[in-house]
Design a protein around this motif. Structure first.
Motif, mmCIF file in Angstrom:
data_model
loop_
_atom_site.group_PDB
_atom_site.id
_atom_site.type_symbol
_atom_site.label_atom_id
_atom_site.label_comp_id
_atom_site.label_asym_id
_atom_site.label_seq_id
_atom_site.Cartn_x
_atom_site.Cartn_y
_atom_site.Cartn_z
ATOM 1 N N MET A 80 -6.226 12.434 23.380
ATOM 2 C CA MET A 80 -6.281 11.600 24.578
ATOM 3 C C MET A 80 -5.045 11.851 25.447
ATOM 4 N N ILE A 81 -5.276 12.078 26.745
ATOM 5 C CA ILE A 81 -4.165 12.212 27.685
ATOM 6 C C ILE A 81 -4.357 11.201 28.812
ATOM 7 N N THR A 82 -3.256 10.807 29.420
ATOM 8 C CA THR A 82 -3.327 9.934 30.595
ATOM 9 C C THR A 82 -2.784 10.713 31.789
ATOM 10 N N VAL A 83 -3.491 10.590 32.899
ATOM 11 C CA VAL A 83 -3.130 11.344 34.098
ATOM 12 C C VAL A 83 -3.281 10.462 35.325
ATOM 13 N N LYS A 84 -2.569 10.839 36.365
ATOM 14 C CA LYS A 84 -2.809 10.295 37.695
ATOM 15 C C LYS A 84 -3.531 11.384 38.476
ATOM 16 N N VAL A 85 -4.435 10.958 39.343
ATOM 17 C CA VAL A 85 -5.258 11.904 40.091
ATOM 18 C C VAL A 85 -4.814 11.915 41.551
ATOM 19 N N TYR A 86 -4.718 13.137 42.085
ATOM 20 C CA TYR A 86 -4.345 13.333 43.480
ATOM 21 C C TYR A 86 -5.293 14.347 44.108
ATOM 22 N N PHE A 87 -5.448 14.253 45.423
ATOM 23 C CA PHE A 87 -6.216 15.236 46.179
ATOM 24 C C PHE A 87 -5.301 15.909 47.186
ATOM 25 N N LYS A 88 -5.394 17.228 47.241
ATOM 26 C CA LYS A 88 -4.714 17.970 48.305
ATOM 27 C C LYS A 88 -5.608 17.928 49.545
ATOM 28 N N ASP A 89 -6.900 18.073 49.311
ATOM 29 C CA ASP A 89 -7.926 17.933 50.331
ATOM 30 C C ASP A 89 -9.250 17.785 49.594
ATOM 31 N N ASP A 90 -10.360 17.951 50.279
ATOM 32 C CA ASP A 90 -11.667 17.734 49.655
ATOM 33 C C ASP A 90 -11.952 18.663 48.485
ATOM 34 N N ASP A 91 -11.316 19.811 48.450
ATOM 35 C CA ASP A 91 -11.642 20.814 47.440
ATOM 36 C C ASP A 91 -10.540 21.092 46.437
#
Length: 196
Positions: A80-91
């Motif tokens: 199990m890992i914990t992460v934060k999610v980010y977007f640079k752009d739509d892709d």
């Protein structure tokens, strides 16, 4: 956001459930860029908290969840890992590991017709994507130009291109963005036209 991540990939937007969940995140095919030279892995986050990790010859089903603070827990082959999610752009998606200075970079291939199998494929994808983005930005943007020590504008690139075609101005006149204060970047109309 951790400084090392911002240094590596600037201008990331944190995951926002309302903005990103349905439109950019869920049921999309995210190709993992890290280690693509060794093996291609495609991650698909499903609505029912199932994560499908597809490789060349098999698919692994595992789980993922999200808490109220937008911290994701993902079950991987390594635990199990914990992460934060980010977007640079739509892709472009980034999963930032919460316990290490480590992140995973993904590219959304859902609407992309070519296979991304190698580092070269990734480079070509990003080059084409951002070239198109720059073209769209330039096309809609306005610029001033300077000729014989006089400034004119603002004009769109299309308007400048037409002036050059009609030989009203030289393609080698310097231009500045409407938000720039001077011509120190040495950009010419010719440079803008060739990006279209």
């Amino acid at each position: 956001m951790e400084e090392y991540l911002n240094d590596a990939i600037p201008n990331l937007k944190p995951f926002n459930h309302t903005l990103h969940y349905d439109t950019l995140f869920i049921n999309k095919d995210w190709v993992l860029v890290n280690d693509i030279s060794k093996k291609k892995s495609t991650y698909t986050f499903k609505d029912d908290n199932i994560l499908e990790i597809s490789r060349k010859d098999h698919t692994i089903k595992t789980t993922w969840s999200i808490d109220i603070q937008n911290i994701f827990s993902i079950e991987t082959e390594d635990g199990m890992i914990t992460v934060k999610v980010y977007f640079k752009d739509d892709d472009v998606l980034v999963l930032n590991h919460q316990n290490k200075e480590k992140f995973a970079l993904f590219i959304n291939t859902t609407n992309y017709t070519q296979d991304l199998e190698t580092v070269e494929d990734i480079k070509l994808f990003l080059k084409e994507k951002y070239k198109q983005k720059v073209t769209n930005l330039i096309y809609d943007h306005e610029f001033y130009y300077i000729e014989k020590s006089k400034e004119f504008g603002p004009f769109t690139v299309e308007e400048l291109s037409n002036k050059v075609k009609k030989e009203h101005i030289s393609a080698y006149c310097f231009v500045r963005d409407v938000n720039a204060y001077d011509y120190s970047n040495r950009l010419r109309i010719f440079d803008l036209i060739k990006e279209l």
